[in-house]
Motif scaffolding. Structure first.
Motif, PDB file in Angstrom:
ATOM      1  N   HIS B 128      33.465  43.591  36.085  1.00 25.38           N
ATOM      2  CA  HIS B 128      34.624  44.409  36.437  1.00 25.38           C
ATOM      3  C   HIS B 128      35.903  43.597  36.255  1.00 25.38           C
ATOM      4  CE1 HIS B 128      36.913  47.497  38.455  1.00 25.38           C
ATOM      5  NE2 HIS B 128      37.193  46.742  39.493  1.00 25.38           N
ATOM      6  N   LEU B 129      35.853  42.357  36.722  1.00 22.85           N
ATOM      7  CA  LEU B 129      37.002  41.466  36.580  1.00 22.85           C
ATOM      8  C   LEU B 129      37.330  41.256  35.107  1.00 22.85           C
ATOM      9  CD1 LEU B 129      37.750  38.283  38.515  1.00 22.85           C
ATOM     10  CD2 LEU B 129      37.523  38.067  36.066  1.00 22.85           C
ATOM     11  N   TYR B 138      45.851  44.764  34.982  1.00 21.16           N
ATOM     12  CA  TYR B 138      46.554  44.232  36.152  1.00 21.16           C
ATOM     13  C   TYR B 138      48.065  44.457  36.027  1.00 21.16           C
ATOM     14  CZ  TYR B 138      46.362  40.564  32.631  1.00 21.16           C
ATOM     15  OH  TYR B 138      46.394  39.887  31.448  1.00 21.16           O
ATOM     16  N   TRP B 145      45.027  43.441  41.821  1.00 14.56           N
ATOM     17  CA  TRP B 145      44.301  42.361  41.143  1.00 14.56           C
ATOM     18  C   TRP B 145      43.954  41.261  42.139  1.00 14.56           C
ATOM     19  CZ3 TRP B 145      41.876  40.753  36.829  1.00 14.56           C
ATOM     20  CH2 TRP B 145      41.812  39.399  36.565  1.00 14.56           C
ATOM     21  N   GLY B 148      41.309  42.397  44.484  1.00 13.74           N
ATOM     22  CA  GLY B 148      40.027  42.337  43.768  1.00 13.74           C
ATOM     23  C   GLY B 148      39.480  40.924  43.736  1.00 13.74           C
ATOM     24  N   LEU B 149      40.360  39.949  43.472  1.00 20.26           N
ATOM     25  CA  LEU B 149      39.897  38.554  43.484  1.00 20.26           C
ATOM     26  C   LEU B 149      39.362  38.182  44.860  1.00 20.26           C
ATOM     27  CD1 LEU B 149      42.579  36.574  41.446  1.00 20.26           C
ATOM     28  CD2 LEU B 149      40.305  37.308  40.731  1.00 20.26           C
ATOM     29  N   GLY B 152      35.978  39.506  45.200  1.00 21.33           N
ATOM     30  CA  GLY B 152      35.030  38.653  44.471  1.00 21.33           C
ATOM     31  C   GLY B 152      34.671  37.424  45.281  1.00 21.33           C
ATOM     32  N   HIS B 229      41.729  48.279  48.215  1.00 15.34           N
ATOM     33  CA  HIS B 229      41.524  48.268  46.762  1.00 15.34           C
ATOM     34  C   HIS B 229      41.504  49.698  46.221  1.00 15.34           C
ATOM     35  CE1 HIS B 229      40.503  45.800  43.333  1.00 15.34           C
ATOM     36  NE2 HIS B 229      39.441  46.534  43.026  1.00 15.34           N
ATOM     37  N   LEU B 329      43.202  32.660  37.524  1.00 13.65           N
ATOM     38  CA  LEU B 329      42.971  34.083  37.782  1.00 13.65           C
ATOM     39  C   LEU B 329      44.080  34.663  38.658  1.00 13.65           C
ATOM     40  CD1 LEU B 329      39.106  34.127  38.283  1.00 13.65           C
ATOM     41  CD2 LEU B 329      40.414  35.124  36.408  1.00 13.65           C
TER      42      LEU B 329
END
Lengths: 340, 459
Positions: B128-129, B138, B145, B148-149, B152, B229, B329
């Protein structure tokens, strides 16, 4: 992309229906599989053999006197069925010999003597067979005598002659010089590893360690006892029984409802001198033994350049010298009694 | 008195209608059209009434976010079921695992499903990333973003803390070796290890901490971040796309076309994971024995790349490269501000070519580095250069150099910052995947063995 919205909705609904059906099928398969495990088949076979009508199977479990859960009876349904003793049943269903009735009545359980993993219900894992990844493999005759040491001091009770013979061989062969069993932990290795801390090794591993030490430990300086044992195969077995008893896990505190049975206690603490220099016991008499049997001991195997002169007492052997502090600890206990 | 009974009678006789209205609030006022149904539904929190046709196409996102969300939900359900039996004590943990494995109805299946869902979540989050990065999605969604990180990171934390709980040899030594990697983190490495393990060794304190993190703290954090998210996606205007008209951007009702598609995907993810779990059960090794170290001591597979890098240089693998990855990232949406090619896989054709060449270059570089390193080794090749050099010259630092070269040359050739950063990222990911595979092949004493070669017997 042109999208027929009505057709699309119908397709999606069909997809959902198919997915739900497949999910149900998968779950049903999983459920069916779970009702056909090894122990369930064993129970069904047992009841058909004995002619006892049973429609359901169940896991039979009970804690042994140390509080550890055991499920052995789930498959070994005949173990306590002394009424079936005459019947010709497969080994797995046979009833236990009456010689150990006292243990059975006190709730000693199965694993305390036989080894294995009492919680598992897969025969490979519960018996800790090779390749099953489990320690403490099932012990057959005569190795099962090693298990006596889980609770009893070797020789304190009847019925463990091979274990006692093994302990005596351990001293006579000089094993004690490099593997003293009496000093605390890994930090005080002399030559060989501390045999109390190796965990439960397999019989094959222990045997290899005796006849071909370098096979298990590359670069090992331990002499091979192959030639000695080829003349005395019985003694090899004795020593193996004793070694198994050393690395065996103790059964835990099993005081039988507060009423201690004579000779019952924690084997490590009682026999092999526990942590922090406390305790001490029978095997410490190996020191006396070393002094007495100096000529028979294979000192040259470890001291090629510095063979102690005979008749000079234990003081010459650096190992004995280093362990003098331990002697004092042990000799308070029972001066002069014979080893083993 | 009479008033009470008549009111009660009215309420009882009106029960069917009141039940319907009570359980489906708003149905009386807004009617029963598709749009009003969606507006009443909880799904309306996530999706607008209408979405683009592009959003329905599988190739747009591959549904990777939905896959990871499904895995998370499965993990929640199976995790709670496992919690009924699991006991987080060094004395009880392994025994309770054996109970789950042998005596609990469907215990092995639930456990296997939990494990496979965990791995599916890690993989789908990574993909997905990569998808979002490759589409530059992003852009204008910097906050999401970062969220999301964070998700993760939490997923990695969940996987890692869960790895210890079975308290078997594999999990114990894996966590021990992973924790010892923290020794190489400068300044706060020791404090971090203390915080994580509740001491310097893996024991009761560590097990309880990992359990608490695994069942309470991390899942709670994950739930909160998932809510943010999903909310941000809608606030940011749905999926990222290039501006413009076209059939692709034509609007269709979200219900049922998008909602059912997502439901369908969730259902089939559940089917697939259940089938895998039914076929491949989760392993339970020997109980922990702190005296018998596993050889090799391997980190969980998702940290194997770090362990492999640590085997070249501890500082590099445990600190420099992970820190660079995180920094890169986090910085990505702020360093690349291009709008061209947003919403297309790997952007413009030139960008695609640059990324492809970088990926191929990464594979070549990895093979060259490894052959050189394993054949010559630090012993022969670098000894002459002094002890500092193996820390600096090894396949791990080589990866940084190659990623840097790929980024710079892609940037110069295409004039695009996206092409540059994507090339660098792809080089890193390809080579880290390679290091993971090499880590899988490591046998006793961290010696490389091909998968078809047996390991020499160890006791």
């Amino acid at each position: 992309m042109s999208l027929d919205l009505i057709k699309d909705t119908r397709r999606l609904r069909v997809g959902l229906l198919v997915g739900a059906l497949v999910l149900l099928a998968v779950l049903a398969t999983v459920w069916l599989q779970s009702t056909r495990s090894e122990w369930q088949k064993r129970q069904k076979t047992f009841f058909s053999l004995t002619g006892e009508l049973r429609h359901s199977t169940e896991i039979l479990q009970s804690p042994n006197c140390t509080g550890r859960m055991e499920r052995c009876a789930t498959c070994h349904l005949g173990a306590r069925r002394f009424d079936l003793q005459g019947k010709n049943l497969p080994k797995v269903y046979r009833s236990h010999s009456r010689s150990m009735l006292g243990h059975l009545e006190r709730g000693t359980g199965c694993v305390s003597c036989h080894g294995g993993s009492g919680r598992a219900l897969d025969s490979r894992l519960s018996h800790a067979l090779p390749g099953g990844d489990q320690p403490d493999p099932l012990l057959d005759q005569p190795y099962i005598q090693a298990s006596c040491a889980r609770c009893h001091i070797p020789g304190a009770r009847e019925g463990m002659p091979r274990l006692v013979a093994g302990a005596e061989s351990y001293l006579r062969l000089g094993c004690l010089i490099c593997h003293p069993l009496a000093s605390g932990g890994r930090g005080s290795w002399d030559f060989g590893p501390d045999l109390r801390a190796t965990g439960r090794k397999s019989l094959a591993y222990l045997k290899t360690s005796l006849v071909d030490p370098a096979a298990n430990f590359p670069g090992s300086t331990m002499p091979s006892f192959k030639n000695h044992f080829s003349d005395e195969p019985g003694e090899l077995q004795d020593v193996l029984i004793f070694l198994l008893s050393l690395s065996i896990q103790d059964a835990g505190d099993c005081s039988h409802g507060g009423k201690l049975v004579s000779g019952v206690g924690k084997p490590c603490a009682d026999c092999h001198a526990g942590a922090a220099g406390k305790a001490g016991g029978r095997f410490a008499h190996g020191c006396v033994y070393i002094v007495e049997h100096k000529d028979e001991l294979n000192c040259a195997a470890c001291h090629p350049k510095q063979v102690p002169a005979p008749g000079m007492g234990g003081g010459l052997c650096p190992v004995v010298e280093r362990h003098r502090a331990n002697c004092a600890v042990c000799h308070e206990m029972s001066e002069g009694s014979s080893p083993g | 008195m009479k008033g009470f009974f008549s009111a009660l009678w009215d309420n009882l006789s009106g029960l069917p209608g009141n039940l319907r209205r009570g359980l489906r609030p708003g149905v009386a006022d807004s009617g029963n059209s598709a749009a009003s149904r969606l507006r009443r539904s909880f799904v309306y929190h996530i999706h607008p009434l209408r979405v683009t046709r592009r959003a329905l196409r599988a190739s747009t996102t591959l549904g990777l976010g939905v896959v990871s969300l499904t895995a998370f939900l499965i993990l929640g359900v199976t995790g709670v079921l496992l919690m009924i039996y699991y006991q987080p004590g060094t004395q009880q943990a392994y025994a309770s695992m054996q109970d789950i494995q042998y005596a609990v109805a469907l215990g092995p299946f639930v456990r296997a499903l939990h494990r496979w869902a965990a791995y599916a979540m890690l993989v789908s989050i990574l993909l997905h990333l990569l998808r979002v990065a490759s589409m530059g999605a992003y852009r204008g969604r910097e906050l999401n973003w970062l969220v999301g990180l964070g998700l993760g990171g939490l997923a990695l934390g969940l996987a890692f803390t869960g790895y210890l709980l079975p308290w078997d040899q594999r999990s114990y030594w894996a966590v021990r070796v992973s924790a010892s990697m923290l020794d190489s983190v400068p300044l706060f490495g020791l404090a971090l290890k203390n915080l994580m393990l509740g001491g310097q060794t893996v024991g009761q304190a560590a097990l309880l901490r990992f359990y608490m993190l695994h069942v309470a703290m991390l899942p709670a954090g994950m739930l909160a971040l998932i809510a943010i998210h999903l909310w941000r996606i809608r606030r940011d205007g749905g999926l990222a796309k290039e501006a413009g008209e076209g059939e692709d951007n034509e609007l269709v009702p979200a219900w049922p076309h998008l909602v059912l598609r997502e439901t369908l995907l969730m259902l089939w993810v559940l089917v697939a994971l259940s089938a895998i779990a039914a076929l491949v059960s989760a392993p339970l090794g020997a109980p922990v024995d702190v005296h018998i170290p596993a050889n090799p001591e391997k980190a969980p597979w998702y940290f194997l790349w770090a362990q492999e890098l640590v085997s070249y240089s501890a500082r590099l693998g445990a600190f420099v490269i992970p820190a660079l990855l995180v920094l890169g990232l986090v910085g990505l949406p702020f360093l690349d501000r291009e709008d061209k090619g947003v919403g297309r896989w790997f952007g413009t054709p030139a960008c695609r070519l640059a990324v492809l060449l970088s990926g191929l270059g990464a594979i070549g570089a990895l093979l060259a580095f490894e052959v050189l390193y394993m054949q010559a080794g630090p012993g022969v090749f670098f000894k002459a250069l002094g002890t500092l050099w193996p820390d600096i010259v090894n396949p791990g630092s080589g990866m940084i150099v190659v990623a840097f070269i790929a980024a710079i040359s892609s940037g110069i050739a295409t004039g695009s910052t996206r092409a540059a950063f994507l090339s660098g990222l792809v080089v890193m990911l390809v080579m880290l995947l390679g290091f993971t595979l090499i880590g899988v092949c490591r046998g006793p004493d961290w010696v490389f063995y091909w998968p078809w070669e047996g390991w020499p017997g160890v006791s």
